[in-house]
Design a protein around this motif. Structure first.
Motif, PDB file in Angstrom:
ATOM      1  N   SER A  54      -4.002 -45.608 -19.517  1.00 53.26           N
ATOM      2  CA  SER A  54      -3.411 -46.546 -18.573  1.00 53.26           C
ATOM      3  C   SER A  54      -4.070 -47.919 -18.635  1.00 53.26           C
ATOM      4  O   SER A  54      -5.269 -48.042 -18.925  1.00 53.26           O
ATOM      5  CB  SER A  54      -3.531 -46.017 -17.135  1.00 53.26           C
ATOM      6  OG  SER A  54      -2.912 -44.758 -16.990  1.00 53.26           O
ATOM      7  N   TYR A  55      -3.306 -48.927 -18.350  1.00 54.75           N
ATOM      8  CA  TYR A  55      -3.756 -50.316 -18.210  1.00 54.75           C
ATOM      9  C   TYR A  55      -4.277 -50.447 -16.785  1.00 54.75           C
ATOM     10  O   TYR A  55      -3.581 -50.112 -15.824  1.00 54.75           O
ATOM     11  CB  TYR A  55      -2.551 -51.220 -18.439  1.00 54.75           C
ATOM     12  CG  TYR A  55      -2.793 -52.711 -18.504  1.00 54.75           C
ATOM     13  CD1 TYR A  55      -3.063 -53.335 -19.712  1.00 54.75           C
ATOM     14  CD2 TYR A  55      -2.669 -53.510 -17.368  1.00 54.75           C
ATOM     15  CE1 TYR A  55      -3.227 -54.719 -19.798  1.00 54.75           C
ATOM     16  CE2 TYR A  55      -2.830 -54.887 -17.440  1.00 54.75           C
ATOM     17  CZ  TYR A  55      -3.106 -55.487 -18.651  1.00 54.75           C
ATOM     18  OH  TYR A  55      -3.255 -56.851 -18.724  1.00 54.75           O
ATOM     19  N   VAL A  56      -5.506 -50.906 -16.611  1.00 55.97           N
ATOM     20  CA  VAL A  56      -6.162 -50.897 -15.305  1.00 55.97           C
ATOM     21  C   VAL A  56      -6.112 -52.282 -14.656  1.00 55.97           C
ATOM     22  O   VAL A  56      -6.530 -53.282 -15.245  1.00 55.97           O
ATOM     23  CB  VAL A  56      -7.630 -50.438 -15.430  1.00 55.97           C
ATOM     24  CG1 VAL A  56      -8.321 -50.471 -14.065  1.00 55.97           C
ATOM     25  CG2 VAL A  56      -7.689 -49.037 -16.033  1.00 55.97           C
ATOM     26  N   ILE A  57      -5.603 -52.314 -13.413  1.00 51.54           N
ATOM     27  CA  ILE A  57      -5.508 -53.556 -12.646  1.00 51.54           C
ATOM     28  C   ILE A  57      -6.271 -53.400 -11.336  1.00 51.54           C
ATOM     29  O   ILE A  57      -6.046 -52.444 -10.587  1.00 51.54           O
ATOM     30  CB  ILE A  57      -4.041 -53.925 -12.344  1.00 51.54           C
ATOM     31  CG1 ILE A  57      -3.261 -54.122 -13.646  1.00 51.54           C
ATOM     32  CG2 ILE A  57      -3.971 -55.178 -11.478  1.00 51.54           C
ATOM     33  CD1 ILE A  57      -1.778 -54.418 -13.440  1.00 51.54           C
ATOM     34  N   GLY A  58      -7.165 -54.340 -11.054  1.00 53.04           N
ATOM     35  CA  GLY A  58      -7.881 -54.360  -9.787  1.00 53.04           C
ATOM     36  C   GLY A  58      -7.274 -55.397  -8.855  1.00 53.04           C
ATOM     37  O   GLY A  58      -6.571 -56.309  -9.294  1.00 53.04           O
ATOM     38  N   THR A  59      -7.548 -55.258  -7.566  1.00 53.17           N
ATOM     39  CA  THR A  59      -7.063 -56.206  -6.565  1.00 53.17           C
ATOM     40  C   THR A  59      -8.222 -57.035  -6.050  1.00 53.17           C
ATOM     41  O   THR A  59      -9.273 -56.488  -5.692  1.00 53.17           O
ATOM     42  CB  THR A  59      -6.405 -55.463  -5.389  1.00 53.17           C
ATOM     43  OG1 THR A  59      -5.355 -54.638  -5.891  1.00 53.17           O
ATOM     44  CG2 THR A  59      -5.830 -56.452  -4.379  1.00 53.17           C
TER      45      THR A  59
ATOM     46  N   GLY B 225       3.850 -48.092 -12.663  1.00 55.70           N
ATOM     47  CA  GLY B 225       2.454 -48.026 -12.253  1.00 55.70           C
ATOM     48  C   GLY B 225       2.239 -47.138 -11.042  1.00 55.70           C
ATOM     49  O   GLY B 225       3.177 -46.799 -10.321  1.00 55.70           O
ATOM     50  N   MET B 226       0.970 -46.772 -10.820  1.00 55.36           N
ATOM     51  CA  MET B 226       0.572 -46.003  -9.642  1.00 55.36           C
ATOM     52  C   MET B 226      -0.674 -46.667  -9.063  1.00 55.36           C
ATOM     53  O   MET B 226      -1.563 -47.078  -9.813  1.00 55.36           O
ATOM     54  CB  MET B 226       0.287 -44.545 -10.010  1.00 55.36           C
ATOM     55  CG  MET B 226       1.499 -43.824 -10.585  1.00 55.36           C
ATOM     56  SD  MET B 226       1.144 -42.128 -11.171  1.00 55.36           S
ATOM     57  CE  MET B 226       0.999 -41.240  -9.610  1.00 55.36           C
ATOM     58  N   ASN B 227      -0.711 -46.783  -7.749  1.00 58.41           N
ATOM     59  CA  ASN B 227      -1.808 -47.466  -7.061  1.00 58.41           C
ATOM     60  C   ASN B 227      -2.545 -46.508  -6.145  1.00 58.41           C
ATOM     61  O   ASN B 227      -1.932 -45.677  -5.464  1.00 58.41           O
ATOM     62  CB  ASN B 227      -1.247 -48.631  -6.240  1.00 58.41           C
ATOM     63  CG  ASN B 227      -2.303 -49.299  -5.368  1.00 58.41           C
ATOM     64  OD1 ASN B 227      -2.521 -48.916  -4.226  1.00 58.41           O
ATOM     65  ND2 ASN B 227      -2.963 -50.303  -5.916  1.00 58.41           N
ATOM     66  N   LEU B 228      -3.876 -46.646  -6.107  1.00 53.97           N
ATOM     67  CA  LEU B 228      -4.708 -45.851  -5.203  1.00 53.97           C
ATOM     68  C   LEU B 228      -5.609 -46.750  -4.371  1.00 53.97           C
ATOM     69  O   LEU B 228      -5.992 -47.835  -4.799  1.00 53.97           O
ATOM     70  CB  LEU B 228      -5.582 -44.874  -5.989  1.00 53.97           C
ATOM     71  CG  LEU B 228      -4.918 -43.625  -6.577  1.00 53.97           C
ATOM     72  CD1 LEU B 228      -5.954 -42.806  -7.343  1.00 53.97           C
ATOM     73  CD2 LEU B 228      -4.261 -42.783  -5.491  1.00 53.97           C
TER      74      LEU B 228
ATOM     75  N   ALA C  12      -2.454 -48.304 -13.914  1.00 54.57           N
ATOM     76  CA  ALA C  12      -3.161 -47.754 -12.753  1.00 54.57           C
ATOM     77  C   ALA C  12      -3.805 -48.925 -12.025  1.00 54.57           C
ATOM     78  O   ALA C  12      -4.596 -49.660 -12.621  1.00 54.57           O
ATOM     79  CB  ALA C  12      -4.221 -46.750 -13.184  1.00 54.57           C
ATOM     80  N   SER C  13      -3.460 -49.121 -10.753  1.00 53.10           N
ATOM     81  CA  SER C  13      -4.053 -50.224 -10.004  1.00 53.10           C
ATOM     82  C   SER C  13      -4.786 -49.692  -8.785  1.00 53.10           C
ATOM     83  O   SER C  13      -4.508 -48.579  -8.307  1.00 53.10           O
ATOM     84  CB  SER C  13      -3.006 -51.269  -9.599  1.00 53.10           C
ATOM     85  OG  SER C  13      -2.237 -50.838  -8.500  1.00 53.10           O
TER      86      SER C  13
END
Length: 352
Positions: A147-152, A67-70, A126-127
Motif C-alpha cells: 500500500s501507498y502510505v499517507i499521513g495526516t 484507500g482505507m483510513n485508520l 492506507a492513510s
C-alpha cells in the motif's frame, strides 16, 4: 503540474474522497474510484471483520484502486471517577432519549487488530490520522500490503514527522476542514492553520507529495490547491451530500441550509476537536468543553445519544460534521459530482 502521485496511484483525476468515518460507504468509495478519483473507506470505527467486508464490497463494485483510513489510537484506561463525572454531565441527554447511563463494553476498536486487517485487505492506499506510525509500521504496510502510505498533518512539523517515518505522501488538513482535527504534535490552538497557508508551507518543507484538504468544494478550489503546489486534493464535505453517503436525512437537511458561519470546532461529541454545524448538543455542553474526557472516551459515551437522535431524526443531538465549505454542497451522485468537478477544474486551470 507534477503528476507523480497520480501516476503512482493510477488516478485520472487529482481528487481523493475524504474517509469520513461513519458517513462513508463502500458504494461511495467505489463510485468515486470508478469515476477517476480515489474512493476511501473510513475504518477508524470499523471492526477488523467489518473492514474486510467493506473492502470486499468495493472490489465487487470496481477494479479501480481505493484507500482505507485508520485512527492511530491506544486503548484508554480511564479511572472510574473520570467516567462517572463524564456520565453525570451527559445524564440529561441520556434521559432525553430514555437511555440508561452505563459505561460501554469497550472504548474503541483495537488498533493493532485493525492494523492487521488493513494489511490483509491490501488497499492501494492506507492513510492514518489522530497520530503517527513508527517507521517499522510504515515499512510493513509497504512490504506486506503493497500500500501507498499517507499521513495526516495539521502543521508543517507534523508533515515532516510523517516524511521522516517513511510516508509516501501527506494530507495537509486546514482548519476549515470538516470532522476531526488530526493534530498529534503541539497544542490545539497553535495547530489551527488555514489550508491556503498550510499547503505551501508543507510543499516547501517536504520532498514527498502534499494533498490539500479543507473547504475545497469545486473546480476552482482544486485549481487553487494545485497552484499552491499540492498534487491532489482531499474532499470530504463535498461528498457528504451524495446519495451514496451514509448520513441521515436529518443531517442532509441541516447541511442544505448551512453556511460557513454555522460551523464550529467542538470537543463535546468525541473529546477531540472536530468541525460541525452548530446544534443544541453543542450549545448545551459548550460550558463543559474543558472538562470533557479525551477521545475515544467521550466518543463512546456519546454514542448512544447520537444513535438515538439519528433514529428519531433529531438533528440537534447528532454530530453534524461539515467543513466551512458546507454552503457549496451539491446533492449529486458521486459520479456526476466527479464529472462536474473535472469540468470546473479544467475551466479554472485554463484561467491561471
Amino acid at each position: 503540474m507534477n503528476h507523480d502521485l497520480l501516476a503512482r496511484l493510477g488516478l485520472r483525476l487529482p481528487i481523493i474522497q475524504g474517509p469520513m468515518t461513519g458517513s462513508d460507504t463502500p458504494q461511495l468509495a467505489a463510485a468515486v474510484s470508478a469515476a477517476g478519483g480515489l474512493g476511501f473507506l473510513g475504518c477508524g470505527m470499523r471492526s477488523p471483520a467489518a473492514m474486510l467486508e467493506a473492502a470486499a464490497a468495493v472490489r465487487a463494485a470496481t477494479d479501480k484502486p481505493f484507500g482505507m483510513n485508520l485512527f492511530v489510537l491506544e486503548t484508554p484506561l480511564p479511572d472510574d471517577a473520570e467516567v462517572a463525572a463524564a456520565m453525570e454531565r451527559l445524564a440529561p441527554l441520556y434521559a432525553r432519549f430514555g437511555l440508561q447511563p452505563e459505561p460501554p463494553a469497550r472504548w474503541c476498536e483495537d488498533f493493532a487488530m485493525q492494523f492487521e486487517a488493513l494489511i490483509q485487505a491490501r488497499p492501494a492506499v492506507a492513510s492514518f490520522t489522530f497520530g503517527i506510525l513508527s517507521s517499522a509500521q510504515v515499512r510493513r504496510i509497504k512490504t506486506d500490503a503493497g500500500s501507498y502510505v499517507i499521513g495526516t498533518a495539521t502543521t508543517p512539523a507534523e508533515a515532516l514527522a510523517w516524511a521522516e517515518v517513511g510516508a509516501n505522501a501527506v494530507v495537509a488538513s486546514g482548519l476549515e476542514a470538516g470532522g476531526h482535527r488530526g493534530t498529534f504534535l503541539g497544542d490545539w490552538d497553535g495547530s489551527q492553520i488555514g489550508t491556503i497557508a498550510l499547503v505551501p508551507a508543507c510543499v516547501d518543507a517536504l520532498r514527498i507529495p502534499v494533498i490539500a484538504a479543507g473547504a475545497i468544494m469545486d473546480g476552482r478550489g482544486i485549481a487553487a490547491a494545485l497552484a499552491l503546489g499540492a498534487q491532489a486534493v482531499q474532499m470530504g464535505t463535498a461528498f457528504l451530500a451524495c446519495p451514496e453517503s451514509a448520513i441521515t436525512p436529518a443531517q442532509r437537511a441541516a447541511m442544505a441550509g448551512a453556511q460557513a458561519t454555522d460551523t464550529r470546532l467542538t470537543r463535546i461529541f468525541s473529546g477531540r476537536p472536530a468541525r460541525g454545524i452548530l446544534n443544541d448538543a453543542m450549545r448545551t455542553l459548550a460550558p463543559h468543553e474543558a472538562e470533557i474526557p479525551a477521545y475515544p472516551i467521550q466518543n463512546a459515551l456519546m454514542g448512544p445519544v447520537r444513535r438515538a437522535a439519528a433514529q428519531t431524526g433529531d438533528a440537534g443531538h447528532i454530530a453534524l460534521w461539515a467543513g466551512q465549505g458546507v454552503g457549496a454542497v451539491r446533492a449529486l451522485t458521486a459520479g456526476v459530482l466527479l464529472q462536474t468537478l473535472e469540468r470546473e477544474w479544467r475551466d479554472a486551470r485554463n484561467l491561471l
